[in-house]
Design a protein around this motif. Sequence first.
Motif, PDB file in Angstrom:
ATOM      1  N   PHE A  70       0.556  -0.914  -0.186  1.00 45.32           N
ATOM      2  CA  PHE A  70       0.594   0.162  -0.153  1.00 45.32           C
ATOM      3  C   PHE A  70       0.550   1.139  -0.311  1.00 45.32           C
ATOM      4  O   PHE A  70       1.672   1.000   0.618  1.00 45.32           O
ATOM      5  CB  PHE A  70      -0.703  -0.151   0.948  1.00 45.32           C
ATOM      6  CG  PHE A  70      -2.263  -0.803   1.068  1.00 45.32           C
ATOM      7  CD1 PHE A  70      -3.387   0.294   0.760  1.00 45.32           C
ATOM      8  CD2 PHE A  70      -2.528  -1.844   0.931  1.00 45.32           C
ATOM      9  CE1 PHE A  70      -4.522  -0.400   0.162  1.00 45.32           C
ATOM     10  CE2 PHE A  70      -3.657  -2.436   1.103  1.00 45.32           C
ATOM     11  CZ  PHE A  70      -4.949  -1.648   0.854  1.00 45.32           C
ATOM     12  N   PHE A  71       0.549   2.139  -0.842  1.00 49.25           N
ATOM     13  CA  PHE A  71       0.932   3.983  -0.812  1.00 49.25           C
ATOM     14  C   PHE A  71       0.273   4.810  -0.870  1.00 49.25           C
ATOM     15  O   PHE A  71      -1.176   4.330  -1.631  1.00 49.25           O
ATOM     16  CB  PHE A  71       2.015   3.672  -1.808  1.00 49.25           C
ATOM     17  CG  PHE A  71       2.547   2.751  -2.094  1.00 49.25           C
ATOM     18  CD1 PHE A  71       3.897   2.278  -2.449  1.00 49.25           C
ATOM     19  CD2 PHE A  71       2.324   1.612  -2.763  1.00 49.25           C
ATOM     20  CE1 PHE A  71       5.387   1.103  -2.786  1.00 49.25           C
ATOM     21  CE2 PHE A  71       3.000   0.482  -3.087  1.00 49.25           C
ATOM     22  CZ  PHE A  71       4.799   0.368  -3.037  1.00 49.25           C
ATOM     23  N   LEU A  72       0.868   5.457   0.235  1.00 49.44           N
ATOM     24  CA  LEU A  72      -0.081   7.572   0.138  1.00 49.44           C
ATOM     25  C   LEU A  72       0.501   7.731  -0.906  1.00 49.44           C
ATOM     26  O   LEU A  72       1.999   7.690  -1.452  1.00 49.44           O
ATOM     27  CB  LEU A  72       0.148   7.508   1.236  1.00 49.44           C
ATOM     28  CG  LEU A  72      -0.558   9.426   1.622  1.00 49.44           C
ATOM     29  CD1 LEU A  72      -1.873   9.199   1.089  1.00 49.44           C
ATOM     30  CD2 LEU A  72      -0.489   9.939   3.436  1.00 49.44           C
ATOM     31  N   GLY A  73       0.279   8.700  -1.963  1.00 51.31           N
ATOM     32  CA  GLY A  73       0.436   9.475  -3.045  1.00 51.31           C
ATOM     33  C   GLY A  73      -0.002   8.962  -4.563  1.00 51.31           C
ATOM     34  O   GLY A  73      -1.684   7.970  -4.636  1.00 51.31           O
ATOM     35  N   THR A  74       0.329   9.139  -5.735  1.00 46.75           N
ATOM     36  CA  THR A  74       0.013   8.064  -6.590  1.00 46.75           C
ATOM     37  C   THR A  74       1.227   7.562  -6.825  1.00 46.75           C
ATOM     38  O   THR A  74       2.590   7.644  -6.435  1.00 46.75           O
ATOM     39  CB  THR A  74       0.099   9.787  -7.620  1.00 46.75           C
ATOM     40  OG1 THR A  74       1.735  10.110  -7.607  1.00 46.75           O
ATOM     41  CG2 THR A  74      -1.072  10.980  -7.004  1.00 46.75           C
ATOM     42  N   PHE A 111      -7.389   7.179   2.746  1.00 49.95           N
ATOM     43  CA  PHE A 111      -7.444   6.567   1.013  1.00 49.95           C
ATOM     44  C   PHE A 111      -7.918   6.938   0.126  1.00 49.95           C
ATOM     45  O   PHE A 111      -7.989   6.438  -1.475  1.00 49.95           O
ATOM     46  CB  PHE A 111      -8.533   4.970   2.092  1.00 49.95           C
ATOM     47  CG  PHE A 111      -8.062   3.966   2.681  1.00 49.95           C
ATOM     48  CD1 PHE A 111      -7.159   2.955   2.364  1.00 49.95           C
ATOM     49  CD2 PHE A 111      -8.095   4.253   3.738  1.00 49.95           C
ATOM     50  CE1 PHE A 111      -6.749   1.828   3.391  1.00 49.95           C
ATOM     51  CE2 PHE A 111      -7.388   3.361   5.235  1.00 49.95           C
ATOM     52  CZ  PHE A 111      -6.665   2.409   4.294  1.00 49.95           C
ATOM     53  N   PRO A 112      -8.890   7.690  -0.518  1.00 47.33           N
ATOM     54  CA  PRO A 112      -9.174   8.316  -1.100  1.00 47.33           C
ATOM     55  C   PRO A 112      -7.273   8.871  -1.875  1.00 47.33           C
ATOM     56  O   PRO A 112      -7.665   9.000  -3.009  1.00 47.33           O
ATOM     57  CB  PRO A 112      -9.995   9.567  -1.213  1.00 47.33           C
ATOM     58  CG  PRO A 112     -10.751   9.324   0.012  1.00 47.33           C
ATOM     59  CD  PRO A 112      -9.518   8.583   1.082  1.00 47.33           C
ATOM     60  N   ARG A 113      -6.575   8.974  -1.250  1.00 48.17           N
ATOM     61  CA  ARG A 113      -5.580   9.370  -2.189  1.00 48.17           C
ATOM     62  C   ARG A 113      -4.147   8.297  -2.091  1.00 48.17           C
ATOM     63  O   ARG A 113      -2.739   8.244  -2.198  1.00 48.17           O
ATOM     64  CB  ARG A 113      -5.079  10.298  -1.390  1.00 48.17           C
ATOM     65  CG  ARG A 113      -6.256  11.579  -1.421  1.00 48.17           C
ATOM     66  CD  ARG A 113      -4.752  13.350  -0.417  1.00 48.17           C
ATOM     67  NE  ARG A 113      -3.730  12.745   0.939  1.00 48.17           N
ATOM     68  CZ  ARG A 113      -5.211  12.690   1.730  1.00 48.17           C
ATOM     69  NH1 ARG A 113      -6.854  12.370   1.597  1.00 48.17           N
ATOM     70  NH2 ARG A 113      -4.169  12.825   3.061  1.00 48.17           N
ATOM     71  N   TYR A 133      -5.596  -1.504  -5.813  1.00 49.07           N
ATOM     72  CA  TYR A 133      -6.284  -0.633  -4.843  1.00 49.07           C
ATOM     73  C   TYR A 133      -6.038   0.867  -5.683  1.00 49.07           C
ATOM     74  O   TYR A 133      -4.573   1.390  -5.347  1.00 49.07           O
ATOM     75  CB  TYR A 133      -6.353  -0.669  -3.667  1.00 49.07           C
ATOM     76  CG  TYR A 133      -7.547   0.703  -3.127  1.00 49.07           C
ATOM     77  CD1 TYR A 133      -9.129   0.724  -3.228  1.00 49.07           C
ATOM     78  CD2 TYR A 133      -6.851   1.827  -2.530  1.00 49.07           C
ATOM     79  CE1 TYR A 133      -9.380   2.061  -2.483  1.00 49.07           C
ATOM     80  CE2 TYR A 133      -7.711   2.693  -2.147  1.00 49.07           C
ATOM     81  CZ  TYR A 133      -8.805   2.234  -2.065  1.00 49.07           C
ATOM     82  OH  TYR A 133      -9.584   3.816  -1.697  1.00 49.07           O
ATOM     83  N   LEU A 134      -7.476   1.548  -6.144  1.00 47.91           N
ATOM     84  CA  LEU A 134      -6.561   2.888  -6.823  1.00 47.91           C
ATOM     85  C   LEU A 134      -8.137   4.101  -5.936  1.00 47.91           C
ATOM     86  O   LEU A 134      -8.552   3.580  -6.644  1.00 47.91           O
ATOM     87  CB  LEU A 134      -6.834   3.199  -7.781  1.00 47.91           C
ATOM     88  CG  LEU A 134      -5.621   5.053  -8.507  1.00 47.91           C
ATOM     89  CD1 LEU A 134      -4.882   5.104  -8.142  1.00 47.91           C
ATOM     90  CD2 LEU A 134      -5.970   4.473 -10.477  1.00 47.91           C
ATOM     91  N   GLY A 135      -7.818   4.952  -5.556  1.00 51.97           N
ATOM     92  CA  GLY A 135      -8.539   5.724  -4.819  1.00 51.97           C
ATOM     93  C   GLY A 135      -8.639   6.728  -5.503  1.00 51.97           C
ATOM     94  O   GLY A 135      -9.079   6.150  -6.646  1.00 51.97           O
ATOM     95  N   SER A 136      -9.633   7.434  -4.807  1.00 56.30           N
ATOM     96  CA  SER A 136     -11.029   7.830  -6.124  1.00 56.30           C
ATOM     97  C   SER A 136     -10.013   9.245  -6.730  1.00 56.30           C
ATOM     98  O   SER A 136     -10.906  10.116  -7.872  1.00 56.30           O
ATOM     99  CB  SER A 136     -12.110   8.625  -5.417  1.00 56.30           C
ATOM    100  OG  SER A 136     -11.899   9.837  -4.273  1.00 56.30           O
ATOM    101  N   VAL A 137      -9.201  10.047  -6.640  1.00 54.48           N
ATOM    102  CA  VAL A 137      -8.300  10.312  -6.869  1.00 54.48           C
ATOM    103  C   VAL A 137      -7.412   9.970  -8.569  1.00 54.48           C
ATOM    104  O   VAL A 137      -6.152   9.323  -8.435  1.00 54.48           O
ATOM    105  CB  VAL A 137      -6.679  11.010  -6.623  1.00 54.48           C
ATOM    106  CG1 VAL A 137      -6.217  12.294  -7.268  1.00 54.48           C
ATOM    107  CG2 VAL A 137      -7.534  12.008  -5.152  1.00 54.48           C
TER     108      VAL A 137
END
Length: 138
Positions: A70-74, A111-113, A133-137
């Motif tokens: 899992f990662f935070l960001g893009t 989670f959206p990011r 998984y890909l958040g809403s962004v």
Amino acid sequence: MVKFKYVALAVLVGVAAATLRPVAGGVEGRLFPVVKRAQITSVDALGETRSVIYGTSSRLRSCAFRRVDFFLGTPEANARVDLDMRETSKVRPGGEFDFGPWLVQLTPDQFPRAFAVVKHRCHPFWLTESLFYLGSVE
């Protein structure tokens, strides 16, 4: 002269394989993903920095699971976060499956990011990396 051609060809193939290997798993995962993108069905805060998640996905190919990151960001700019799979080990059959509880070092509002990549061993050449998984962004 024939020996030289085979040696040169072997060196060329080796250099090409070494060059492509770091990106080949991601390319394969985009073209032939092992799983469909997950739908997170439940996110519950656990303390100030973690969440417990549950979700569903579908297995599309028969490959050996290795790990989820899992990662935070893009995908272009990110930081990996801790993941603790609290469910028991299991071999998932093809088709739809449920997962969780997973403990992720993200708050529910992060989670959206966030995004996740799952890695599988489909053959001996590299690990296949599928976007899990890909958040809403997007």
